[in-house]
Scaffold this motif. Structure first.
Motif, mmCIF file in Angstrom:
data_model
loop_
_atom_site.group_PDB
_atom_site.id
_atom_site.type_symbol
_atom_site.label_atom_id
_atom_site.label_comp_id
_atom_site.label_asym_id
_atom_site.label_seq_id
_atom_site.Cartn_x
_atom_site.Cartn_y
_atom_site.Cartn_z
ATOM 1 N N SER A 155 0.707 -1.179 0.058
ATOM 2 C CA SER A 155 0.102 0.126 -0.102
ATOM 3 C C SER A 155 0.908 1.333 0.066
ATOM 4 C CB SER A 155 -0.865 -0.086 1.234
ATOM 5 O OG SER A 155 -1.597 1.287 1.351
ATOM 6 N N ASP A 156 0.419 2.326 -0.663
ATOM 7 C CA ASP A 156 1.057 3.440 -0.781
ATOM 8 C C ASP A 156 1.187 4.418 0.382
ATOM 9 O OD1 ASP A 156 1.071 6.622 -2.624
ATOM 10 O OD2 ASP A 156 2.886 5.598 -1.990
ATOM 11 N N ASP A 157 -0.402 4.466 0.906
ATOM 12 C CA ASP A 157 -0.468 5.195 2.149
ATOM 13 C C ASP A 157 -0.850 4.238 3.319
ATOM 14 O OD1 ASP A 157 0.201 7.514 0.832
ATOM 15 O OD2 ASP A 157 -1.953 7.649 0.118
ATOM 16 N N THR A 158 -0.260 4.062 4.188
ATOM 17 C CA THR A 158 -0.299 2.887 4.993
ATOM 18 C C THR A 158 -1.161 3.621 6.544
ATOM 19 O OG1 THR A 158 1.757 3.448 6.253
ATOM 20 C CG2 THR A 158 1.843 1.949 4.756
ATOM 21 N N LYS A 159 -1.498 4.877 6.496
ATOM 22 C CA LYS A 159 -2.107 4.809 7.706
ATOM 23 C C LYS A 159 -3.363 4.213 8.096
ATOM 24 C CE LYS A 159 -4.518 8.978 7.798
ATOM 25 N NZ LYS A 159 -4.858 10.366 8.223
ATOM 26 N N ASN A 160 -4.154 4.065 7.089
ATOM 27 C CA ASN A 160 -5.468 3.414 7.201
ATOM 28 C C ASN A 160 -5.589 1.938 6.453
ATOM 29 O OD1 ASN A 160 -6.968 5.483 8.269
ATOM 30 N ND2 ASN A 160 -6.813 6.450 6.507
ATOM 31 N N ASN A 161 -4.219 1.365 6.530
ATOM 32 C CA ASN A 161 -4.002 0.266 5.755
ATOM 33 C C ASN A 161 -4.235 -1.113 7.085
ATOM 34 O OD1 ASN A 161 -3.438 -2.214 4.445
ATOM 35 N ND2 ASN A 161 -1.146 -1.577 4.026
ATOM 36 N N PRO A 167 5.133 1.789 12.189
ATOM 37 C CA PRO A 167 5.014 3.339 12.241
ATOM 38 C C PRO A 167 5.628 3.842 11.016
ATOM 39 C CG PRO A 167 6.616 2.317 13.630
ATOM 40 C CD PRO A 167 5.804 1.037 13.174
ATOM 41 N N ASN A 168 5.361 5.136 10.859
ATOM 42 C CA ASN A 168 5.737 5.884 9.442
ATOM 43 C C ASN A 168 7.090 6.648 10.005
ATOM 44 O OD1 ASN A 168 4.137 4.522 7.633
ATOM 45 N ND2 ASN A 168 2.383 5.814 8.500
ATOM 46 N N ILE A 169 8.185 6.732 9.458
ATOM 47 C CA ILE A 169 9.239 7.627 9.746
ATOM 48 C C ILE A 169 9.453 8.508 8.510
ATOM 49 C CG2 ILE A 169 11.628 7.594 10.320
ATOM 50 C CD1 ILE A 169 11.597 5.002 11.804
ATOM 51 N N THR A 260 -0.281 9.639 5.013
ATOM 52 C CA THR A 260 0.450 8.569 5.809
ATOM 53 C C THR A 260 0.379 8.535 7.362
ATOM 54 O OG1 THR A 260 2.509 9.591 5.973
ATOM 55 C CG2 THR A 260 1.932 8.656 3.863
ATOM 56 N N GLY A 261 0.361 9.666 7.951
ATOM 57 C CA GLY A 261 0.579 9.853 9.323
ATOM 58 C C GLY A 261 2.069 10.085 9.729
ATOM 59 N N VAL A 262 2.451 10.399 10.809
ATOM 60 C CA VAL A 262 3.883 10.286 11.089
ATOM 61 C C VAL A 262 3.817 10.124 12.486
ATOM 62 C CG1 VAL A 262 5.863 11.968 11.443
ATOM 63 C CG2 VAL A 262 3.972 12.447 9.690
ATOM 64 N N GLU A 335 3.237 18.609 17.184
ATOM 65 C CA GLU A 335 1.887 18.631 17.681
ATOM 66 C C GLU A 335 0.745 18.300 16.820
ATOM 67 O OE1 GLU A 335 -0.856 20.943 20.203
ATOM 68 O OE2 GLU A 335 1.341 20.209 20.234
ATOM 69 N N ARG A 336 1.045 18.273 15.403
ATOM 70 C CA ARG A 336 -0.266 17.733 14.526
ATOM 71 C C ARG A 336 -0.360 16.196 14.588
ATOM 72 N NH1 ARG A 336 -3.310 14.987 12.715
ATOM 73 N NH2 ARG A 336 -4.242 15.131 10.549
ATOM 74 N N PHE A 337 0.772 15.383 15.019
ATOM 75 C CA PHE A 337 1.069 13.989 14.760
ATOM 76 C C PHE A 337 1.190 13.443 16.294
ATOM 77 C CE2 PHE A 337 1.573 15.367 10.437
ATOM 78 C CZ PHE A 337 0.430 14.673 9.704
ATOM 79 N N ASP A 338 1.133 14.039 17.281
ATOM 80 C CA ASP A 338 1.683 13.708 18.432
ATOM 81 C C ASP A 338 2.841 12.714 18.517
ATOM 82 O OD1 ASP A 338 1.370 13.320 21.350
ATOM 83 O OD2 ASP A 338 0.099 11.546 21.128
ATOM 84 N N CYS A 339 3.669 13.077 17.980
ATOM 85 C CA CYS A 339 4.922 12.092 17.454
ATOM 86 C C CYS A 339 6.166 12.748 18.083
ATOM 87 C CB CYS A 339 4.950 11.909 16.141
ATOM 88 S SG CYS A 339 5.598 13.319 15.155
#
Length: 385
Positions: A155-161, A167-169, A260-262, A335-339
């Motif tokens: 999958s190209d975008d894994t946030k909802n996969n 995790p996405n780095i 993707t999420g971060v 802040e946006r991704f709490d990461c």
């Protein structure tokens, strides 16, 4: 004798060439005129001759304190970069070439990372079976903004996969184009990550997806800018409200991050004034918490073990809670991704903990620090979410 800067990332203006012992030059400002410090030019002369070059507007540069103990980078073969005797006094930067060894010598603020080498880097990594190159969009000068995605997932975008919980780095470099050490670091990180004989890289690719933008500011890089893009935007002050008219580079990267999420963000830079390698974190963001503090401390401690070039004693003052500048990439992403989000800073001068009088801080040390960064990422990857 001749001086030229009419090439990729070139920057210098010739004022006078009449006296070999008082060649007078000036650095051309970025578009908008607010920033300048990057220079990159070639001097063609006679073997055995001495040349003294004076940059007359150095005192008006963006970071004049960065000239203290600074030594200009130089190369005859554009491969090995050494330092030239350099001094700063009364607003003038003086660079001395004691004896020309070849007809042409290239002199720069730091070892350049050319747009051609950037293209070579992308071409070399795309042959790996886990790598996908994605065109995020065009810059204002119509250059490609390219993302290197490395993942074992289809999958190209894994946030909802649903097939992966990896995790996405995210790693970005050269928001400020004159900070070329940042792309040297990414080169080392990429090749190490994709090396099948590197156990750290293999373990990370089993645990995480990587999204890497090796050059966030290709326009500024080619134009020979220090900090801005084609219309004078400082990209690392554009994250709160990016737009396609002045900061498309940030706009496109955020759009992809939203898809993707971060879970870990690593923004790579260089600092003109501080002669150490250090991290600047997100402690001042509104939602900074104990979980992020633990991850940051663990990342920093492991990076200290992985690379003796890294230290935690010297760096920027830590923002008080809630006072972070939210236009900066690290603060906005945290802040946006709490990461976990960090800015890595490397010196233009040298690392005073481990000085090298011949090369100062160098491309080679930047590359090695990129390799070491993977060890710190592996140390925290299982705790990111």
């Amino acid at each position: 004798m001749h001086i030229s800067a009419n090439f990729d990332a070139g920057n210098i203006e010739v004022i006078s060439l009449e006296d070999n012992n008082n060649i007078q030059l000036a650095i051309r400002p970025d578009v908008g005129g607010e920033f300048f410090q990057w220079f990159n030019f070639r001097i063609t002369g006679e073997i055995g001759e001495q040349y003294v070059l004076n940059i007359l507007n150095a005192g008006d540069a963006a970071f004049p304190a960065g000239w203290h103990n600074y030594q200009a980078a130089a190369s005859y073969d554009r491969d090995y970069w050494f330092r030239l005797p350099t001094s700063y006094e009364d607003g003038k930067l003086t660079i001395k070439v004691a004896e020309m060894e070849c007809q042409t010598l290239q002199i720069a603020f730091f070892a350049p990372y050319s747009y051609e080498r950037h293209q070579d880097l992308l071409a070399s990594v795309q042959t790996h079976p886990l790598v996908t190159l994605e065109h995020l969009g065009e810059t204002l000068d119509k250059r490609d903004l390219t993302l290197v995605k490395i993942s074992s997932d289809a999958s190209d975008d894994t946030k909802n996969n649903a097939q992966t919980n990896k995790p996405n780095i995210w790693i970005t470099a050269r928001q400020h184009p004159g900070e070329t050490m940042a792309e040297w670091l990414v080169e080392g990180l990429l090749h190490s990550l994709l090396d099948s004989d590197n156990a750290t890289g293999r373990a990370l690719l089993n645990k995480a997806n990587f999204y890497i933008v090796p050059n966030m500011n290709p326009d500024g890089s080619v134009r020979g800018h220090l900090r801005t893009n084609a219309v004078g935007t400082n990209l690392n002050r554009a994250w709160a409200e990016p737009n396609l008219e002045t900061s498309p580079e940030v706009y496109y990267v955020i759009k992809k991050m939203e898809a993707t999420g971060v879970d870990l963000f690593y923004d790579v830079h260089g600092d003109e004034e501080i002669p150490y390698v250090f991290l600047a974190g997100s402690q001042g963001t509104p939602s900074y918490n104990d979980r992020l503090a633990h991850l940051r401390d663990k990342f920093a401690e492991v990076l200290k073990l992985a690379s003796a070039d890294f230290q935690t004693e010297e760096g920027y003052p830590i923002d008080a809670p809630g006072t972070a500048n939210m236009t900066l990439a690290t603060h906005w992403v945290a802040e946006r991704f709490d990461c976990l989000a960090n800015t890595l800073e490397m010196p233009f001068i040298d690392n005073y903990n481990l000085p090298d009088t011949d090369t100062g801080w160098s491309p080679e040390r930047s590359i090695k620090l990129g390799e070491a960064s993977l060890v710190a990422m592996l140390a925290v990857v299982d705790e990111l979410r």
